[in-house]
Design an enzyme around this catalytic site. Structure first.
Site, PDB file in Angstrom:
ATOM      1  N   LYS A  52      79.574   9.005  21.827  1.00  0.00           N
ATOM      2  CA  LYS A  52      80.497   9.198  22.954  1.00  0.00           C
ATOM      3  C   LYS A  52      79.731   9.222  24.276  1.00  0.00           C
ATOM      4  O   LYS A  52      80.165   8.654  25.277  1.00  0.00           O
ATOM      5  CB  LYS A  52      81.319  10.489  22.754  1.00  0.00           C
ATOM      6  CG  LYS A  52      82.353  10.349  21.645  1.00  0.00           C
ATOM      7  CD  LYS A  52      83.015  11.667  21.244  1.00  0.00           C
ATOM      8  CE  LYS A  52      83.900  11.448  20.013  1.00  0.00           C
ATOM      9  NZ  LYS A  52      84.569  12.654  19.526  1.00  0.00           N
ATOM     10  N   GLN A  96      84.244  18.915  20.075  1.00  0.00           N
ATOM     11  CA  GLN A  96      84.092  18.187  18.812  1.00  0.00           C
ATOM     12  C   GLN A  96      84.482  19.078  17.636  1.00  0.00           C
ATOM     13  O   GLN A  96      84.024  20.214  17.521  1.00  0.00           O
ATOM     14  CB  GLN A  96      82.647  17.682  18.666  1.00  0.00           C
ATOM     15  CG  GLN A  96      82.415  16.779  17.477  1.00  0.00           C
ATOM     16  CD  GLN A  96      83.138  15.425  17.576  1.00  0.00           C
ATOM     17  OE1 GLN A  96      83.404  14.929  18.680  1.00  0.00           O
ATOM     18  NE2 GLN A  96      83.459  14.833  16.452  1.00  0.00           N
ATOM     19  N   ASP A 119      91.350  13.979  24.211  1.00  0.00           N
ATOM     20  CA  ASP A 119      91.484  13.791  22.766  1.00  0.00           C
ATOM     21  C   ASP A 119      92.956  13.682  22.366  1.00  0.00           C
ATOM     22  O   ASP A 119      93.277  13.230  21.264  1.00  0.00           O
ATOM     23  CB  ASP A 119      90.897  15.007  22.012  1.00  0.00           C
ATOM     24  CG  ASP A 119      89.545  14.710  21.391  1.00  0.00           C
ATOM     25  OD1 ASP A 119      89.256  13.538  21.111  1.00  0.00           O
ATOM     26  OD2 ASP A 119      88.776  15.680  21.190  1.00  0.00           O
TER      27      ASP A 119
HETATM   28  N1  GUN Z   1      86.279  15.209  14.847  1.00  0.00           N
HETATM   29  C1  GUN Z   1      86.604  14.064  14.193  1.00  0.00           C
HETATM   30  N2  GUN Z   1      87.251  13.225  15.029  1.00  0.00           N
HETATM   31  C2  GUN Z   1      87.331  13.851  16.218  1.00  0.00           C
HETATM   32  C3  GUN Z   1      87.887  13.475  17.473  1.00  0.00           C
HETATM   33  O1  GUN Z   1      88.466  12.406  17.656  1.00  0.00           O
HETATM   34  N3  GUN Z   1      87.763  14.398  18.459  1.00  0.00           N
HETATM   35  C4  GUN Z   1      87.178  15.585  18.278  1.00  0.00           C
HETATM   36  N4  GUN Z   1      87.121  16.422  19.310  1.00  0.00           N
HETATM   37  N5  GUN Z   1      86.651  15.967  17.128  1.00  0.00           N
HETATM   38  C5  GUN Z   1      86.725  15.093  16.104  1.00  0.00           C
END
Ligand code: GUN
Length: 291
Positions: A52, A96, A119
């Site tokens: 990211k 996350q 998100d």
């Molecule tokens: N864990 C697995 N996929 C995601 C996501 O798209 N966003 C976040 N914040 N955590 C995750």
């Protein structure tokens, strides 16, 4: 059979985003800024967050990584969320997941200002998405919709089966596919679904998001179906340097010959998920969701 190239499509979209950011900056706008909170050292989470941050650099965004050890308290994390909510330079941030068991993920998600929830996990964004209002849409379903559109795959009037009902993928995916514009007839299947094999075998569009490696076999897929594989389970492998490889929810070698379109793992849905987070951050920077 057409292999849906998520990697290439994501690279194309990244170029489009980078060009837009360049123009915005040339016109005096501030640099879009995404922050990520990472708790602990889970291998998967470390990798995803590193991607990211790298993606942000590639498109000209500013990024910030905020790290905590596993023993961070819920109160500390909530205080940081509040700080980021009020940080005027920040267009969006993510926490996350998964978080350690002593922290309520739902409490953290609900503490995030929906205007910065890139998100799309906050109930306000989920609710707005369900009733068709502008919202930040969860990255994986958003990425899948984008892939279907860019490959001009007909969805209107098609029978779509979504296997899996998670808040992050299956549930929002089912809503998006049934909305005006997509117009599919959607069934959500899950662990208690009866006759799963027959149900899947009748689908024009099958979206596998249950997190069980190679669960979808050849005899569960209709000839000519579109198959979207959301699975990304890490399995041990002697063949890779890292010692593991990614496995999808679809037994590719059996299923692919029957499909009109199929996404591979890796290189299908995964790269599109990453790009959707960038899209949401850009939408936030441009104040296009919440005016
Ligand atoms: N864990 C697995 N996929 C995601 C996501 O798209 N966003 C976040 N914040 N955590 C995750």
């Amino acid at each position: 059979m057409i292999l849906i190239d998520g990697k290439q499509t994501a690279a194309d979209i990244k170029k489009e985003i980078a060009a837009e950011v360049k123009e915005m900056k040339a016109n005096g706008a501030k640099t879009p800024h995404l922050a990520a909170i990472l708790v602990g050292h889970d291998g998967g989470s470390e990798t995803y967050v590193a991607y990211k941050i790298k993606d942000c650099e590639e498109v000209g965004f500013k990024s910030s990584l905020i790290r905590y050890e596993d023993d961070v308290t819920e109160a500390e994390l909530l205080a940081k969320v509040e700080e980021l909510n009020n940080d005027e330079d920040l267009d969006g941030f993510i926490v996350q997941l998964p978080l350690p068991a002593h922290i309520s993920e739902q409490k953290i998600i609900e503490a995030i200002d929906p205007k910065k929830d890139v998100d799309g996990f906050h109930p306000i964004n989920v609710g707005r998405m369900v009733i068709g209002l502008p919202s930040f849409v969860s990255a994986t379903p958003d990425g899948i919709v984008e892939l279907l559109k860019r490959y001009n795959i007909e969805t209107s009037g098609k029978d779509c089966v979504v296997v899996g009902r998670s808040n992050i993928v299956g549930r929002p995916m089912s809503v998006l596919m049934s909305q005006k514009g997509m117009n599919a007839t959607v069934t959500v299947a899950h662990s208690r679904t009866k006759n799963l094999k027959e149900l899947c075998a009748n689908a024009d569009i099958l979206i596998a998001a249950l997190g069980a490696p190679e669960f979808i076999k050849g005899d569960m897929v209709k000839e000519g179906a579109v198959v979207i594989d959301v699975g990304t389970t890490r399995v041990k492998s002697d063949l890779t340097k890292s010692g593991w490889k990614l496995k999808g929810d679809v037994l590719f070698d059996e299923v692919a010959p029957k499909c009109s379109y199929i996404t591979p793992v890796p290189g299908g849905v995964g790269p599109m998920t990453r790009v959707s987070l960038l899209k949401n951050t850009l939408l936030s920077a441009k104040k296009e969701i919440y005016k």
